[in-house]
Design a protein around this motif. Structure first.
Motif, PDB file in Angstrom:
ATOM      1  N   ARG A 215       0.823  -1.218   0.000  1.00 48.82           N
ATOM      2  CA  ARG A 215       0.000   0.000   0.000  1.00 48.82           C
ATOM      3  C   ARG A 215       0.850   1.259   0.000  1.00 48.82           C
ATOM      4  NH1 ARG A 215      -3.712  -1.052   4.928  1.00 48.82           N
ATOM      5  NH2 ARG A 215      -2.604  -3.009   5.088  1.00 48.82           N
ATOM      6  N   ASN A 216       2.009   1.214   0.639  1.00 52.34           N
ATOM      7  CA  ASN A 216       2.909   2.365   0.706  1.00 52.34           C
ATOM      8  C   ASN A 216       4.272   1.979   0.170  1.00 52.34           C
ATOM      9  OD1 ASN A 216       0.810   3.605   2.039  1.00 52.34           O
ATOM     10  ND2 ASN A 216       1.815   3.647   4.029  1.00 52.34           N
ATOM     11  N   LYS A 217       5.016   2.994  -0.250  1.00 49.04           N
ATOM     12  CA  LYS A 217       6.416   2.802  -0.635  1.00 49.04           C
ATOM     13  C   LYS A 217       7.275   3.391   0.466  1.00 49.04           C
ATOM     14  CE  LYS A 217       5.685   2.606  -5.507  1.00 49.04           C
ATOM     15  NZ  LYS A 217       6.502   2.190  -6.601  1.00 49.04           N
ATOM     16  N   PRO A 218       8.475   2.845   0.672  1.00 51.10           N
ATOM     17  CA  PRO A 218       9.329   3.356   1.747  1.00 51.10           C
ATOM     18  C   PRO A 218       9.845   4.764   1.444  1.00 51.10           C
ATOM     19  CG  PRO A 218      10.489   1.703   0.463  1.00 51.10           C
ATOM     20  CD  PRO A 218       9.080   1.719  -0.027  1.00 51.10           C
ATOM     21  N   SER A 219       9.900   5.576   2.468  1.00 52.99           N
ATOM     22  CA  SER A 219      10.429   6.935   2.343  1.00 52.99           C
ATOM     23  C   SER A 219      11.948   6.886   2.497  1.00 52.99           C
ATOM     24  CB  SER A 219       9.836   7.830   3.423  1.00 52.99           C
ATOM     25  OG  SER A 219      10.279   7.402   4.709  1.00 52.99           O
ATOM     26  N   LEU A 220      12.593   7.987   2.165  1.00 55.97           N
ATOM     27  CA  LEU A 220      14.041   8.070   2.356  1.00 55.97           C
ATOM     28  C   LEU A 220      14.379   7.940   3.838  1.00 55.97           C
ATOM     29  CD1 LEU A 220      16.880   8.528   1.303  1.00 55.97           C
ATOM     30  CD2 LEU A 220      16.468  10.980   1.433  1.00 55.97           C
ATOM     31  N   GLU A 221      13.569   8.534   4.691  1.00 56.78           N
ATOM     32  CA  GLU A 221      13.784   8.432   6.133  1.00 56.78           C
ATOM     33  C   GLU A 221      13.739   6.968   6.586  1.00 56.78           C
ATOM     34  OE1 GLU A 221      11.843   9.975  10.356  1.00 56.78           O
ATOM     35  OE2 GLU A 221      10.855  10.479   8.477  1.00 56.78           O
ATOM     36  N   PHE A 222      12.798   6.199   6.046  1.00 55.17           N
ATOM     37  CA  PHE A 222      12.691   4.783   6.375  1.00 55.17           C
ATOM     38  C   PHE A 222      13.946   4.030   5.942  1.00 55.17           C
ATOM     39  CE2 PHE A 222      11.649   0.436   5.185  1.00 55.17           C
ATOM     40  CZ  PHE A 222      11.027  -0.029   6.325  1.00 55.17           C
ATOM     41  N   VAL A 223      14.392   4.282   4.704  1.00 56.07           N
ATOM     42  CA  VAL A 223      15.584   3.609   4.180  1.00 56.07           C
ATOM     43  C   VAL A 223      16.802   3.925   5.045  1.00 56.07           C
ATOM     44  CG1 VAL A 223      17.177   3.529   2.218  1.00 56.07           C
ATOM     45  CG2 VAL A 223      14.706   3.480   1.821  1.00 56.07           C
ATOM     46  N   LEU A 224      16.948   5.183   5.426  1.00 55.54           N
ATOM     47  CA  LEU A 224      18.088   5.565   6.260  1.00 55.54           C
ATOM     48  C   LEU A 224      18.033   4.912   7.639  1.00 55.54           C
ATOM     49  CD1 LEU A 224      18.406   9.337   5.295  1.00 55.54           C
ATOM     50  CD2 LEU A 224      19.831   7.421   4.547  1.00 55.54           C
TER      51      LEU A 224
ATOM     52  N   TRP B 292      21.512  -2.057  -2.882  1.00 53.29           N
ATOM     53  CA  TRP B 292      20.500  -3.096  -3.041  1.00 53.29           C
ATOM     54  C   TRP B 292      19.149  -2.614  -2.523  1.00 53.29           C
ATOM     55  CZ3 TRP B 292      17.249  -5.542   0.335  1.00 53.29           C
ATOM     56  CH2 TRP B 292      16.527  -6.619  -0.184  1.00 53.29           C
ATOM     57  N   LEU B 293      19.172  -1.940  -1.409  1.00 53.09           N
ATOM     58  CA  LEU B 293      17.935  -1.461  -0.801  1.00 53.09           C
ATOM     59  C   LEU B 293      17.232  -0.443  -1.691  1.00 53.09           C
ATOM     60  CD1 LEU B 293      16.315  -1.884   1.800  1.00 53.09           C
ATOM     61  CD2 LEU B 293      17.585  -0.018   2.816  1.00 53.09           C
ATOM     62  N   LEU B 294      17.995   0.445  -2.323  1.00 57.06           N
ATOM     63  CA  LEU B 294      17.408   1.474  -3.172  1.00 57.06           C
ATOM     64  C   LEU B 294      17.020   0.975  -4.558  1.00 57.06           C
ATOM     65  CD1 LEU B 294      19.713   4.502  -2.308  1.00 57.06           C
ATOM     66  CD2 LEU B 294      17.351   4.146  -1.584  1.00 57.06           C
ATOM     67  N   TYR B 295      17.879   0.135  -5.150  1.00 55.37           N
ATOM     68  CA  TYR B 295      17.680  -0.253  -6.542  1.00 55.37           C
ATOM     69  C   TYR B 295      17.329  -1.726  -6.753  1.00 55.37           C
ATOM     70  CZ  TYR B 295      19.880   4.257  -7.268  1.00 55.37           C
ATOM     71  OH  TYR B 295      20.178   5.588  -7.230  1.00 55.37           O
ATOM     72  N   GLY B 296      17.456  -2.540  -5.720  1.00 58.19           N
ATOM     73  CA  GLY B 296      17.154  -3.954  -5.864  1.00 58.19           C
ATOM     74  C   GLY B 296      18.190  -4.712  -6.674  1.00 58.19           C
ATOM     75  N   GLU B 297      19.385  -4.148  -6.823  1.00 54.02           N
ATOM     76  CA  GLU B 297      20.449  -4.788  -7.586  1.00 54.02           C
ATOM     77  C   GLU B 297      21.641  -5.056  -6.680  1.00 54.02           C
ATOM     78  OE1 GLU B 297      21.363  -2.187 -10.813  1.00 54.02           O
ATOM     79  OE2 GLU B 297      19.345  -2.264 -11.626  1.00 54.02           O
ATOM     80  N   GLY B 298      22.422  -6.059  -7.038  1.00 56.08           N
ATOM     81  CA  GLY B 298      23.593  -6.384  -6.236  1.00 56.08           C
ATOM     82  C   GLY B 298      23.261  -7.425  -5.186  1.00 56.08           C
ATOM     83  N   VAL B 299      24.002  -7.409  -4.111  1.00 55.24           N
ATOM     84  CA  VAL B 299      23.852  -8.390  -3.041  1.00 55.24           C
ATOM     85  C   VAL B 299      23.191  -7.718  -1.845  1.00 55.24           C
ATOM     86  CG1 VAL B 299      25.105  -9.977  -1.531  1.00 55.24           C
ATOM     87  CG2 VAL B 299      25.910  -9.579  -3.841  1.00 55.24           C
ATOM     88  N   PHE B 300      22.221  -8.405  -1.255  1.00 56.54           N
ATOM     89  CA  PHE B 300      21.472  -7.846  -0.130  1.00 56.54           C
ATOM     90  C   PHE B 300      22.363  -7.477   1.050  1.00 56.54           C
ATOM     91  CE2 PHE B 300      19.919  -9.219   4.055  1.00 56.54           C
ATOM     92  CZ  PHE B 300      19.046  -8.189   4.316  1.00 56.54           C
ATOM     93  N   SER B 301      23.177  -8.416   1.470  1.00 55.51           N
ATOM     94  CA  SER B 301      23.972  -8.216   2.673  1.00 55.51           C
ATOM     95  C   SER B 301      25.440  -8.083   2.329  1.00 55.51           C
ATOM     96  CB  SER B 301      23.785  -9.386   3.631  1.00 55.51           C
ATOM     97  OG  SER B 301      24.664  -9.276   4.722  1.00 55.51           O
ATOM     98  N   LYS B 302      26.092  -7.112   2.944  1.00 55.89           N
ATOM     99  CA  LYS B 302      27.533  -6.953   2.753  1.00 55.89           C
ATOM    100  C   LYS B 302      28.273  -8.178   3.266  1.00 55.89           C
ATOM    101  CE  LYS B 302      27.205  -1.972   3.240  1.00 55.89           C
ATOM    102  NZ  LYS B 302      27.493  -0.833   4.093  1.00 55.89           N
TER     103      LYS B 302
END
Length: 110
Positions: A29-38, A51-61
């Motif tokens: 229903r909602n998309k994450p805000s920049l504040e949420f991502v940070l 990965w969190l912003l673009y869904g590309e790469g590896v999830f965990s460092k």
């Protein structure tokens, strides 16, 4: 949440958001805000921001096992011209390449 084996309510409490907000995100229903991502990156530093912003790469460092596929960034840390006597020729002992993600690869002749 599955990677860290925590529930949605524990995740919400950990990053400091309302539990209903997590429910709305998970339901789409909602998309994450920049504040949420940070907040996620601050609470879980092993989560890769790209990965969190673009869904590309590896999830965990921490899950990165293969060497980075990106082009290394060459940096000259210190450059000096030294005059060596002809009898004391220098040879290269080791070459180190530093990648932008903080990893490095060292090459040495054995």
């Amino acid at each position: 949440m599955g990677f860290h084996d925590i529930s949605a309510s524990v995740f919400a409490d950990t990053i400091g958001v309302q539990r209903s907000g997590i429910s709305h995100l998970l339901a789409g229903r909602n998309k994450p805000s920049l504040e949420f991502v940070l907040k996620v990156v601050a609470a879980f530093p092993d989560v890769d921001l790209y990965w969190l912003l673009y869904g590309e790469g590896v999830f965990s460092k921490k899950a990165k096992t293969a060497p980075p596929a990106e082009t290394p960034i060459a940096k000259v840390v210190k450059s000096e011209v030294l005059e060596d006597p002809p009898s004391q020729a220098k040879t290269i002992d080791k070459i180190i390449i530093f990648y932008s993600d903080g990893s490095f690869k060292a090459y040495s002749e054995i």
